[in-house]
Design a protein around this motif. Sequence first.
Motif, PDB file in Angstrom:
ATOM      1  N   GLY A  31      -9.454  89.492 -72.856  1.00  0.00           N
ATOM      2  CA  GLY A  31     -10.632  89.043 -73.583  1.00  0.00           C
ATOM      3  C   GLY A  31     -11.861  88.979 -72.689  1.00  0.00           C
ATOM      4  N   ALA A  32     -12.598  87.861 -72.782  1.00  0.00           N
ATOM      5  CA  ALA A  32     -13.854  87.715 -72.046  1.00  0.00           C
ATOM      6  C   ALA A  32     -13.659  87.714 -70.528  1.00  0.00           C
ATOM      7  CB  ALA A  32     -14.551  86.428 -72.478  1.00  0.00           C
ATOM      8  N   GLN A  33     -12.422  87.470 -70.070  1.00  0.00           N
ATOM      9  CA  GLN A  33     -12.177  87.538 -68.617  1.00  0.00           C
ATOM     10  C   GLN A  33     -12.464  88.942 -68.079  1.00  0.00           C
ATOM     11  OE1 GLN A  33      -8.017  86.588 -68.534  1.00  0.00           O
ATOM     12  NE2 GLN A  33      -8.370  84.379 -68.275  1.00  0.00           N
ATOM     13  N   MET A  34     -12.404  89.926 -68.964  1.00  0.00           N
ATOM     14  CA  MET A  34     -12.640  91.304 -68.499  1.00  0.00           C
ATOM     15  C   MET A  34     -14.120  91.604 -68.268  1.00  0.00           C
ATOM     16  SD  MET A  34      -9.888  93.623 -70.584  1.00  0.00           S
ATOM     17  CE  MET A  34     -10.287  95.099 -69.633  1.00  0.00           C
ATOM     18  N   ASP A  35     -14.994  90.676 -68.648  1.00  0.00           N
ATOM     19  CA  ASP A  35     -16.435  90.950 -68.570  1.00  0.00           C
ATOM     20  C   ASP A  35     -16.987  90.912 -67.149  1.00  0.00           C
ATOM     21  OD1 ASP A  35     -16.269  91.065 -71.277  1.00  0.00           O
ATOM     22  OD2 ASP A  35     -17.304  89.179 -71.669  1.00  0.00           O
ATOM     23  N   ASP A  36     -16.260  90.272 -66.239  1.00  0.00           N
ATOM     24  CA  ASP A  36     -16.815  90.072 -64.900  1.00  0.00           C
ATOM     25  C   ASP A  36     -16.004  90.780 -63.827  1.00  0.00           C
ATOM     26  OD1 ASP A  36     -18.844  88.302 -65.796  1.00  0.00           O
ATOM     27  OD2 ASP A  36     -17.293  86.748 -66.007  1.00  0.00           O
ATOM     28  N   VAL A  37     -16.730  91.242 -62.797  1.00  0.00           N
ATOM     29  CA  VAL A  37     -16.105  91.744 -61.576  1.00  0.00           C
ATOM     30  C   VAL A  37     -16.709  90.924 -60.434  1.00  0.00           C
ATOM     31  CG1 VAL A  37     -15.896  93.717 -60.008  1.00  0.00           C
ATOM     32  CG2 VAL A  37     -15.724  94.080 -62.477  1.00  0.00           C
ATOM     33  N   ASN A  38     -15.870  90.166 -59.768  1.00  0.00           N
ATOM     34  CA  ASN A  38     -16.380  89.312 -58.681  1.00  0.00           C
ATOM     35  C   ASN A  38     -16.665  90.144 -57.444  1.00  0.00           C
ATOM     36  OD1 ASN A  38     -16.021  86.933 -60.201  1.00  0.00           O
ATOM     37  ND2 ASN A  38     -13.834  86.995 -59.724  1.00  0.00           N
ATOM     38  N   PHE A  72      -9.294 115.459 -74.377  1.00  0.00           N
ATOM     39  CA  PHE A  72      -8.763 116.820 -74.303  1.00  0.00           C
ATOM     40  C   PHE A  72      -8.269 117.316 -75.663  1.00  0.00           C
ATOM     41  CE2 PHE A  72      -5.552 120.059 -73.214  1.00  0.00           C
ATOM     42  CZ  PHE A  72      -6.295 120.851 -72.345  1.00  0.00           C
ATOM     43  N   LEU A  73      -7.653 116.414 -76.446  1.00  0.00           N
ATOM     44  CA  LEU A  73      -7.103 116.833 -77.752  1.00  0.00           C
ATOM     45  C   LEU A  73      -8.074 116.614 -78.904  1.00  0.00           C
ATOM     46  CD1 LEU A  73      -3.365 115.638 -77.631  1.00  0.00           C
ATOM     47  CD2 LEU A  73      -4.301 117.862 -76.990  1.00  0.00           C
ATOM     48  N   GLY A  74      -9.216 116.007 -78.628  1.00  0.00           N
ATOM     49  CA  GLY A  74     -10.162 115.741 -79.712  1.00  0.00           C
ATOM     50  C   GLY A  74      -9.645 114.687 -80.680  1.00  0.00           C
ATOM     51  N   LEU A  75      -8.908 113.726 -80.159  1.00  0.00           N
ATOM     52  CA  LEU A  75      -8.372 112.633 -80.988  1.00  0.00           C
ATOM     53  C   LEU A  75      -9.359 111.471 -80.972  1.00  0.00           C
ATOM     54  CD1 LEU A  75      -4.666 112.535 -79.704  1.00  0.00           C
ATOM     55  CD2 LEU A  75      -5.537 113.661 -81.758  1.00  0.00           C
ATOM     56  N   PRO A  76      -9.196 110.523 -81.914  1.00  0.00           N
ATOM     57  CA  PRO A  76     -10.049 109.327 -81.833  1.00  0.00           C
ATOM     58  C   PRO A  76      -9.781 108.574 -80.531  1.00  0.00           C
ATOM     59  CG  PRO A  76      -8.682 109.315 -83.839  1.00  0.00           C
ATOM     60  CD  PRO A  76      -8.246 110.486 -83.024  1.00  0.00           C
ATOM     61  N   TYR A  77     -10.777 107.853 -80.057  1.00  0.00           N
ATOM     62  CA  TYR A  77     -10.586 106.999 -78.883  1.00  0.00           C
ATOM     63  C   TYR A  77     -10.020 105.652 -79.338  1.00  0.00           C
ATOM     64  CZ  TYR A  77     -12.968 110.405 -76.030  1.00  0.00           C
ATOM     65  OH  TYR A  77     -13.282 111.556 -75.365  1.00  0.00           O
ATOM     66  N   GLY A  78      -9.213 105.029 -78.483  1.00  0.00           N
ATOM     67  CA  GLY A  78      -8.631 103.725 -78.809  1.00  0.00           C
ATOM     68  C   GLY A  78      -9.716 102.682 -79.051  1.00  0.00           C
ATOM     69  N   ARG A  79      -9.358 101.658 -79.823  1.00  0.00           N
ATOM     70  CA  ARG A  79     -10.345 100.633 -80.197  1.00  0.00           C
ATOM     71  C   ARG A  79     -10.394  99.523 -79.147  1.00  0.00           C
ATOM     72  NH1 ARG A  79      -7.949  99.340 -86.019  1.00  0.00           N
ATOM     73  NH2 ARG A  79      -9.319  97.534 -85.777  1.00  0.00           N
ATOM     74  N   ALA A  80     -10.641  99.936 -77.916  1.00  0.00           N
ATOM     75  CA  ALA A  80     -10.540  98.989 -76.791  1.00  0.00           C
ATOM     76  C   ALA A  80     -11.441  97.782 -76.964  1.00  0.00           C
ATOM     77  CB  ALA A  80     -10.876  99.717 -75.494  1.00  0.00           C
ATOM     78  N   LYS A  81     -12.656  98.043 -77.416  1.00  0.00           N
ATOM     79  CA  LYS A  81     -13.633  96.961 -77.558  1.00  0.00           C
ATOM     80  C   LYS A  81     -13.098  95.891 -78.520  1.00  0.00           C
ATOM     81  CE  LYS A  81     -17.917  96.201 -76.275  1.00  0.00           C
ATOM     82  NZ  LYS A  81     -18.256  96.209 -74.861  1.00  0.00           N
ATOM     83  N   GLU A  82     -12.527  96.348 -79.626  1.00  0.00           N
ATOM     84  CA  GLU A  82     -12.015  95.383 -80.611  1.00  0.00           C
ATOM     85  C   GLU A  82     -10.821  94.606 -80.074  1.00  0.00           C
ATOM     86  OE1 GLU A  82     -11.655  97.067 -84.734  1.00  0.00           O
ATOM     87  OE2 GLU A  82     -12.633  98.737 -83.726  1.00  0.00           O
ATOM     88  N   TYR A  83      -9.984  95.281 -79.286  1.00  0.00           N
ATOM     89  CA  TYR A  83      -8.858  94.578 -78.675  1.00  0.00           C
ATOM     90  C   TYR A  83      -9.382  93.458 -77.770  1.00  0.00           C
ATOM     91  CZ  TYR A  83      -5.098  97.856 -80.003  1.00  0.00           C
ATOM     92  OH  TYR A  83      -4.163  98.593 -80.683  1.00  0.00           O
ATOM     93  N   ILE A  84     -10.400  93.786 -76.982  1.00  0.00           N
ATOM     94  CA  ILE A  84     -10.929  92.789 -76.041  1.00  0.00           C
ATOM     95  C   ILE A  84     -11.605  91.663 -76.814  1.00  0.00           C
ATOM     96  CG2 ILE A  84     -12.624  92.429 -74.185  1.00  0.00           C
ATOM     97  CD1 ILE A  84     -11.960  95.336 -73.259  1.00  0.00           C
ATOM     98  N   GLU A  85     -12.338  92.021 -77.857  1.00  0.00           N
ATOM     99  CA  GLU A  85     -12.986  90.977 -78.669  1.00  0.00           C
ATOM    100  C   GLU A  85     -11.946  90.067 -79.330  1.00  0.00           C
ATOM    101  OE1 GLU A  85     -15.671  93.275 -81.061  1.00  0.00           O
ATOM    102  OE2 GLU A  85     -17.058  93.476 -79.358  1.00  0.00           O
ATOM    103  N   PRO A 125      -5.908  91.839 -73.476  1.00  0.00           N
ATOM    104  CA  PRO A 125      -6.231  92.680 -72.321  1.00  0.00           C
ATOM    105  C   PRO A 125      -6.188  94.152 -72.742  1.00  0.00           C
ATOM    106  CG  PRO A 125      -3.922  92.082 -72.252  1.00  0.00           C
ATOM    107  CD  PRO A 125      -4.484  91.459 -73.502  1.00  0.00           C
ATOM    108  N   VAL A 126      -6.811  95.005 -71.977  1.00  0.00           N
ATOM    109  CA  VAL A 126      -6.682  96.463 -72.177  1.00  0.00           C
ATOM    110  C   VAL A 126      -6.596  97.122 -70.808  1.00  0.00           C
ATOM    111  CG1 VAL A 126      -7.906  98.570 -72.886  1.00  0.00           C
ATOM    112  CG2 VAL A 126      -7.870  96.606 -74.412  1.00  0.00           C
ATOM    113  N   ALA A 127      -5.670  98.072 -70.688  1.00  0.00           N
ATOM    114  CA  ALA A 127      -5.603  98.908 -69.486  1.00  0.00           C
ATOM    115  C   ALA A 127      -5.972 100.339 -69.860  1.00  0.00           C
ATOM    116  CB  ALA A 127      -4.193  98.870 -68.890  1.00  0.00           C
ATOM    117  N   LEU A 128      -6.486 101.070 -68.899  1.00  0.00           N
ATOM    118  CA  LEU A 128      -6.750 102.498 -69.079  1.00  0.00           C
ATOM    119  C   LEU A 128      -5.938 103.275 -68.050  1.00  0.00           C
ATOM    120  CD1 LEU A 128     -10.660 102.562 -69.481  1.00  0.00           C
ATOM    121  CD2 LEU A 128      -8.950 102.552 -71.311  1.00  0.00           C
ATOM    122  N   ALA A 129      -5.445 104.447 -68.452  1.00  0.00           N
ATOM    123  CA  ALA A 129      -4.703 105.307 -67.530  1.00  0.00           C
ATOM    124  C   ALA A 129      -5.031 106.761 -67.852  1.00  0.00           C
ATOM    125  CB  ALA A 129      -3.201 105.035 -67.648  1.00  0.00           C
ATOM    126  N   SER A 130      -4.601 107.661 -66.960  1.00  0.00           N
ATOM    127  CA  SER A 130      -5.051 109.066 -67.105  1.00  0.00           C
ATOM    128  C   SER A 130      -4.172 109.893 -68.039  1.00  0.00           C
ATOM    129  CB  SER A 130      -5.088 109.750 -65.739  1.00  0.00           C
ATOM    130  OG  SER A 130      -3.771 110.080 -65.319  1.00  0.00           O
TER     131      SER A 130
END
Length: 441
Positions: free
Chosen positions: A24-31, A334-347, A351-356
């Motif tokens: 959630g909001a903990q993801m907003d900051d980088v110390n 690469f496949l032209g698929l929708p992007y995950g709804r990361a913002k909504e998950y965080i809201e 948590p959300v992770a990204l990988a390649s």
Amino acid sequence: MKTIIYNIGTLAGILPEGVLKLEGAQMDDVNCINDAYLVIEDGIITDFGPMGNCPSICQEAALPSCRHSDEATTICHSEKPATNCHSEEPAGRRENLINAKCGFVLPAFCDSHTHIVYAGCRDGEFRDKIAGLSYEEIAARGGGILNSADLLHETSEEELYRQSMERVNEIMAMGTGAVEIKSGYGLTVEDELKMLRVIKRIKETAPITVKANFLGAHAVGRAYKGRQSEYVDLVCNEMLPKVAEEGLADYVDVFCDAGFFTVEETAKILEKAAEYGIRPKIHANELEVSGGVQVGVKYNALSVDHLEKTTDAEIEALRGSGTMPTMLPGCSFFLGLPYGRAKEYIEAGLPVALASDYNPGSSPSGNMRFVMALGCIKMRLTPEQSFNACTINSAYAMGVSDTLGSITIGKKAHLIITKPIPSLAFIPYSHQTPIIQTVIL
Ligand code: NIG
Ligand code: FE
């Protein structure tokens, strides 16, 4: 052996001990600390802080400050290299000095979802894709994962290791310090074991931290065409016992999606894996809303990955779980698929992770900086959220966030030193500019 990195313009990604993920909001900051130093002893971060507190370094090189003098950047650029500083130290000194020259120092990226052990490539299918065939259509014609399985079958273990190490070296140079690697291009007992042995060898020989994931249920092997339930039995009764016996897998995975494996088949495989104490990480909801998130949460998956297609039900299912939703924007790209709804998950406080997803079919790139940029540009994450998703949260998604993914005393010093850059946002903003000065693993 002690190493001091000094003249750090900004030390970013600092977390207290014991923080294993941010939600959630903990993801907003980088110390961050500006004008900093960091000490490494025997590969572990043992100290860091503002330059004013820096222990015994070449003071002449350390001043003036990187940040607070207009001339500083020039001075830092033109100053003597660290080796010169070193030679000015008293004889017998056992400290290695690295001058960060006012660059950022960051925790190395953690890439919690890849398929980088594969043979050859699928550039022919790239043409089919451009001509308009979908991922599913290519797979239905016998291409896709089965195409990679054929290539892998014809490739010796030694050659597979050689080709895979080229990619491992490539991602290390781009700042990845930990990588999860899946099997799943074998699809026979012998070839799955071959892949996992190659992953084991990479683990033993490369400085990057590696976790192995057994993905026997990536597709139904050619010999089992039309006999999917028998293939699932093969995975459960022959592959898993051998994989467990040889200790080849940290995790188990299933491609739980339309046209691949059902929720029931996934549950069967995860039940069996649980008997061997192997925790799941699941491919879910890439092609359709598959039920993969729910079955993953039910079996305490460490992560559920892809999530290009999700509804509110998936967000609800993940609440209160220890399962990391992991999105793979390189695959959407690469496949032209929708992007995950990361913002909504965080809201929603998740948590959300990204990988390649580095693999030959849906994401032929392991560039985590590009992933971070796609997180910002396509998923509307802030640079801070995207950075946290590519470091501490992706470390969690591969079970290494107790030792990697942040600047924390006691963690492994897998670090990126950049050239001088104006801000954290510059990393995804100017995502093609070569900013990496050094990667320390
Ligand atoms: O994560 N979706 C399933 N597996 C991979 C693609 C594998 C392939 O096409 O070779 C993925 O996208
Ligand atoms: Fe994948």
